[in-house]
Motif scaffolding. Structure first.
Motif, mmCIF file in Angstrom:
data_model
loop_
_atom_site.group_PDB
_atom_site.id
_atom_site.type_symbol
_atom_site.label_atom_id
_atom_site.label_comp_id
_atom_site.label_asym_id
_atom_site.label_seq_id
_atom_site.Cartn_x
_atom_site.Cartn_y
_atom_site.Cartn_z
ATOM 1 N N ALA A 53 0.858 -1.186 0.000
ATOM 2 C CA ALA A 53 0.000 0.000 0.000
ATOM 3 C C ALA A 53 0.893 1.234 0.000
ATOM 4 O O ALA A 53 2.072 1.174 0.342
ATOM 5 C CB ALA A 53 -0.921 0.018 1.214
ATOM 6 N N TYR A 54 0.285 2.339 -0.376
ATOM 7 C CA TYR A 54 0.960 3.634 -0.391
ATOM 8 C C TYR A 54 0.023 4.605 0.308
ATOM 9 O O TYR A 54 -1.093 4.843 -0.164
ATOM 10 C CB TYR A 54 1.222 4.063 -1.838
ATOM 11 C CG TYR A 54 2.199 5.200 -1.975
ATOM 12 C CD1 TYR A 54 3.553 4.966 -2.115
ATOM 13 C CD2 TYR A 54 1.752 6.520 -1.956
ATOM 14 C CE1 TYR A 54 4.459 6.012 -2.263
ATOM 15 C CE2 TYR A 54 2.648 7.571 -2.105
ATOM 16 C CZ TYR A 54 3.999 7.306 -2.253
ATOM 17 O OH TYR A 54 4.882 8.352 -2.378
ATOM 18 N N ASP A 112 -7.161 -4.792 3.497
ATOM 19 C CA ASP A 112 -8.075 -4.422 4.586
ATOM 20 C C ASP A 112 -7.375 -3.574 5.636
ATOM 21 O O ASP A 112 -7.918 -2.568 6.090
ATOM 22 C CB ASP A 112 -8.682 -5.668 5.234
ATOM 23 C CG ASP A 112 -9.714 -6.354 4.350
ATOM 24 O OD1 ASP A 112 -10.188 -5.740 3.362
ATOM 25 O OD2 ASP A 112 -10.053 -7.518 4.663
ATOM 26 N N LYS A 113 -6.163 -3.972 6.024
ATOM 27 C CA LYS A 113 -5.426 -3.205 7.036
ATOM 28 C C LYS A 113 -5.054 -1.827 6.489
ATOM 29 O O LYS A 113 -5.158 -0.819 7.203
ATOM 30 C CB LYS A 113 -4.164 -3.967 7.472
ATOM 31 C CG LYS A 113 -3.418 -3.289 8.588
ATOM 32 C CD LYS A 113 -4.255 -3.195 9.855
ATOM 33 C CE LYS A 113 -3.466 -2.602 11.002
ATOM 34 N NZ LYS A 113 -4.291 -2.408 12.209
ATOM 35 N N ALA A 114 -4.635 -1.755 5.241
ATOM 36 C CA ALA A 114 -4.281 -0.466 4.636
ATOM 37 C C ALA A 114 -5.495 0.457 4.603
ATOM 38 O O ALA A 114 -5.382 1.642 4.930
ATOM 39 C CB ALA A 114 -3.724 -0.675 3.229
ATOM 40 N N CYS A 115 -6.643 -0.077 4.227
ATOM 41 C CA CYS A 115 -7.866 0.737 4.188
ATOM 42 C C CYS A 115 -8.248 1.203 5.583
ATOM 43 O O CYS A 115 -8.650 2.359 5.774
ATOM 44 C CB CYS A 115 -9.007 -0.033 3.545
ATOM 45 S SG CYS A 115 -8.810 -0.261 1.762
ATOM 46 N N GLY A 118 -5.894 4.032 6.423
ATOM 47 C CA GLY A 118 -6.260 5.206 5.641
ATOM 48 C C GLY A 118 -7.504 5.883 6.193
ATOM 49 O O GLY A 118 -7.569 7.114 6.286
ATOM 50 N N LEU A 119 -8.497 5.092 6.568
ATOM 51 C CA LEU A 119 -9.721 5.642 7.178
ATOM 52 C C LEU A 119 -9.410 6.332 8.499
ATOM 53 O O LEU A 119 -9.914 7.423 8.767
ATOM 54 C CB LEU A 119 -10.752 4.531 7.391
ATOM 55 C CG LEU A 119 -11.484 4.043 6.147
ATOM 56 C CD1 LEU A 119 -12.212 2.741 6.439
ATOM 57 C CD2 LEU A 119 -12.452 5.105 5.644
ATOM 58 N N ASP A 120 -8.570 5.692 9.321
ATOM 59 C CA ASP A 120 -8.201 6.272 10.617
ATOM 60 C C ASP A 120 -7.552 7.636 10.466
ATOM 61 O O ASP A 120 -7.714 8.510 11.326
ATOM 62 C CB ASP A 120 -7.242 5.352 11.377
ATOM 63 C CG ASP A 120 -7.916 4.105 11.931
ATOM 64 O OD1 ASP A 120 -9.170 4.047 11.940
ATOM 65 O OD2 ASP A 120 -7.184 3.182 12.343
ATOM 66 N N PHE A 121 -6.817 7.834 9.375
ATOM 67 C CA PHE A 121 -6.132 9.099 9.155
ATOM 68 C C PHE A 121 -6.911 10.033 8.232
ATOM 69 O O PHE A 121 -6.393 11.050 7.788
ATOM 70 C CB PHE A 121 -4.703 8.863 8.649
ATOM 71 C CG PHE A 121 -3.768 8.437 9.742
ATOM 72 C CD1 PHE A 121 -3.061 9.368 10.476
ATOM 73 C CD2 PHE A 121 -3.650 7.092 10.087
ATOM 74 C CE1 PHE A 121 -2.236 8.986 11.522
ATOM 75 C CE2 PHE A 121 -2.822 6.698 11.129
ATOM 76 C CZ PHE A 121 -2.108 7.638 11.849
ATOM 77 N N GLY A 122 -8.158 9.698 7.962
ATOM 78 C CA GLY A 122 -9.044 10.580 7.214
ATOM 79 C C GLY A 122 -8.664 10.776 5.761
ATOM 80 O O GLY A 122 -8.987 11.809 5.168
ATOM 81 N N LEU A 127 -3.428 4.115 -2.240
ATOM 82 C CA LEU A 127 -3.083 3.122 -3.250
ATOM 83 C C LEU A 127 -2.868 1.786 -2.552
ATOM 84 O O LEU A 127 -2.258 1.740 -1.481
ATOM 85 C CB LEU A 127 -1.804 3.487 -3.992
ATOM 86 C CG LEU A 127 -1.745 4.795 -4.756
ATOM 87 C CD1 LEU A 127 -0.421 4.891 -5.510
ATOM 88 C CD2 LEU A 127 -2.907 4.940 -5.700
ATOM 89 N N VAL A 128 -3.366 0.735 -3.166
ATOM 90 C CA VAL A 128 -3.104 -0.624 -2.707
ATOM 91 C C VAL A 128 -2.732 -1.460 -3.916
ATOM 92 O O VAL A 128 -2.960 -1.068 -5.058
ATOM 93 C CB VAL A 128 -4.320 -1.255 -1.981
ATOM 94 C CG1 VAL A 128 -4.669 -0.458 -0.720
ATOM 95 C CG2 VAL A 128 -5.508 -1.368 -2.906
#
Length: 150
Positions: A53-54, A112-115, A118-122, A127-128
């Motif tokens: 992920a990026y 799933d973990k990357a998303c 990303g959600l936690d940091f708004g 990219l995944v």
């Protein structure tokens, strides 16, 4: 690429025209959504990386923040990634309209973990890796209509 009807065309275009770069132990690699990425794919194969992920913590919901805030959030993000192989990078639009954002390339992280991160940091999007290991833009938080940055 995951698309969302709520994402303004101008913002989608900005993501598509951004260079997402990182430097591994021996080379600089640039990821582009609108082109093939042979250097990325060669690196992933060489290192047997099957997911990546990026992500950045900068400018949540595509609203510009102070550099102090962005750097602080980026450090918190880095701490959350301590169990992964992480390389520092930078997302920079080719048109120069949006300041470059410090980012991380994370090897071995699940979609799933990357998303979740990303959600936690708004983040509006991250990219995944797709099934082919090419980059996939995943829309997480469509920006509000009040955001006129794009």
């Amino acid at each position: 690429m995951s698309q969302n009807n709520q994402l303004p065309i101008s913002l989608l275009a900005a993501y598509m025209q951004t260079d997402y770069s990182f430097t591994n132990d021996s080379q600089a690699i640039t990821i582009r959504l609108d082109q093939n990425n042979p250097d990325l794919l060669a690196y992933l194969q060489q290192e047997s990386i099957t997911s990546w992920a990026y992500i950045t913590a900068w400018n949540p919901l595509s609203f510009p923040q102070t550099e102090e805030y962005n750097h602080s959030q980026q450090q918190i993000l880095r701490e959350q990634l301590k169990d992964y192989k992480v390389f520092e990078g930078e997302g920079k639009g080719r048109d120069g309209k949006w300041p470059a954002e410090a980012s991380y390339f994370i090897a071995g992280i699940s979609r799933d973990k990357a998303c979740e991160i990303g959600l936690d940091f708004g983040q509006t999007a991250i990219l995944v890796s797709s099934e082919s290991l090419e980059p996939e833009l995943v829309i997480l938080h469509p920006p509000s209509v009040e955001n006129n940055n794009f």
